[in-house]
Enzyme design. Structure first.
Site, mmCIF file in Angstrom:
data_model
loop_
_atom_site.group_PDB
_atom_site.id
_atom_site.type_symbol
_atom_site.label_atom_id
_atom_site.label_comp_id
_atom_site.label_asym_id
_atom_site.label_seq_id
_atom_site.Cartn_x
_atom_site.Cartn_y
_atom_site.Cartn_z
ATOM 1 N N LYS A 156 0.631 -0.959 -0.144
ATOM 2 C CA LYS A 156 -0.222 0.163 0.413
ATOM 3 C C LYS A 156 1.048 1.432 0.059
ATOM 4 O O LYS A 156 1.207 1.720 1.059
ATOM 5 C CB LYS A 156 -1.231 -0.215 1.120
ATOM 6 C CG LYS A 156 -2.162 1.009 0.949
ATOM 7 C CD LYS A 156 -3.459 0.810 2.103
ATOM 8 C CE LYS A 156 -4.311 1.285 2.393
ATOM 9 N NZ LYS A 156 -4.952 1.779 1.453
HETATM 10 N N1 PMP Z 1 -7.552 -1.797 -3.196
HETATM 11 C C1 PMP Z 1 -7.314 -0.682 -3.264
HETATM 12 C C2 PMP Z 1 -6.211 -0.010 -4.377
HETATM 13 C C3 PMP Z 1 -7.698 -0.229 -1.815
HETATM 14 O O1 PMP Z 1 -6.690 1.355 -1.706
HETATM 15 C C4 PMP Z 1 -7.958 -0.456 -0.946
HETATM 16 C C5 PMP Z 1 -8.251 0.099 0.505
HETATM 17 N N2 PMP Z 1 -6.858 -0.227 1.447
HETATM 18 C C6 PMP Z 1 -8.823 -2.045 -1.090
HETATM 19 C C7 PMP Z 1 -8.664 -2.465 -2.076
HETATM 20 C C8 PMP Z 1 -8.888 -2.480 0.401
HETATM 21 O O2 PMP Z 1 -8.610 -3.091 0.810
HETATM 22 P P1 PMP Z 1 -8.742 -3.063 2.531
HETATM 23 O O3 PMP Z 1 -10.152 -4.056 2.014
HETATM 24 O O4 PMP Z 1 -7.582 -3.507 2.827
HETATM 25 O O5 PMP Z 1 -9.431 -1.960 3.294
#
Ligand code: PMP
Length: 303
Positions: A156
């Site tokens: 991330k």
């Molecule tokens: N894809 C992207 C590109 C994101 O930014 C997020 C948010 N973090 C997600 C998927 C979903 O991830 P999560 O369920 O861990 O928030």
């Protein structure tokens, strides 16, 4: 613009709790100039007993550590210590239902060289739960997700979000609620900040990992499917296949589980109400506030 902090807001910065309005950083670093930083998006909820609980705290801080590792950012903190500091940030700001944003960023260094230390900030602001009632009108984006051979796509990383911003702004300018991005081969990947599922003939389908951020909500949805005995499949699929689905939804920490009305104007075949997706949405809402859906059944049986 939303207001994320005021004169009284406290954030965590490199081991100290400081006023957001007085916190400082320098303008000579790789994070601001090159997007070389990693972050998390986490939620806390007031649970059924009135306690503040960070949802999947360990999973989020472990992902933060892995994201930092993937980018060669020094990461001297333990998950346990950061969870403790985050609860303190929440308490100091009187927050229960909140969005929490840890950010690991580089110190002053304008070259591309490795750093010997990192900075960390943990910010939080109020976010009401379960806002996602309205069904989304989604557009297939003209932008693709970054090539996983050019980026650590499972991290991330802040810089990846230029792609998300472009896609989301494009969709909104075209009158849609949100974008759906494909991968470099044209298969469905994810939204700018959420993963995607569709329902077809009683099976839930989601893109396989490799070209997506493997979301913690995505993993939770898969867990819920297993519990509810809904068949779930991870595979590559096209936008054409998705347009033939019965229903579809985005899931993510901020988005929670939110149904779609249409993709490029094509309406989904089934109504969201009563769909498997909606049952998953309800199960997710129970889970984040630690409400046992069975409790209700037991009460009813005893009544
Ligand atoms: N894809 C992207 C590109 C994101 O930014 C997020 C948010 N973090 C997600 C998927 C979903 O991830 P999560 O369920 O861990 O928030």
């Amino acid at each position: 613009m939303a207001s994320y902090y005021n004169e009284n807001t406290i954030l965590y910065l490199n081991g100290e709790f400081v006023k957001a309005s007085e916190a400082k950083t320098d303008l000579y670093g790789q994070s601001l100039h090159y997007g070389y930083a990693v972050f998390e998006g986490i939620r806390s909820y007031r649970n059924v007993e009135g306690q503040t609980k960070i949802f999947k705290a360990t999973e989020h801080f472990e992902r933060l550590k892995n994201s930092a590792k993937a980018l060669n950012l020094p990461y001297p903190w333990s998950t346990e210590e950061l969870i403790g500091s985050t609860y303190q940030v929440l308490a100091k700001n009187n927050l229960q239902d909140a969005y929490i944003r840890p950010l690991v960023y580089a110190p002053a260094n304008m070259s591309f060289a490795l750093n010997t230390e990192s900075h960390i900030a943990i910010e939080a602001w109020e976010m009401a739960p379960f806002l996602g009632d309205k069904l989304l009108r989604v557009m297939v984006s003209g932008f693709q997700r970054p090539n996983p051979k050019g980026f650590k796509i499972e991290a991330k990383a802040s810089g990846h979000y230029v792609n998300s911003i472009l896609a989301s702004q494009e969709a909104k300018a075209a009158g849609y609620d949100e974008a759906l991005l494909t991968d470099m081969n044209g298969y469905v990947a994810e939204g700018p900040g959420a993963n995607v599922f569709f329902e077809k003939d009683g099976t839930l389908v989601t893109p396989a990992t490799g070209n997506i951020l493997p979301g913690i909500t995505r993993a939770t949805v898969i867990e819920i499917c297993r519990e509810l005995e809904f068949p779930v499949e991870e595979k590559l699929f096209t936008t054409a296949e998705l347009k033939e689905a019965d229903t579809a939804f985005f899931c993510g920490t901020a988005a929670e589980v939110i149904g779609w009305e249409s993709l490029d104007g094509t309406l989904f075949k089934k109504r969201w109400n009563g769909s498997l997706g909606q049952q998953i949405q309800l199960a997710y809402q129970n889970r984040v506030i630690e409400r046992q859906p069975e409790e209700k059944c037991i009460e009813l049986e005893n009544a």
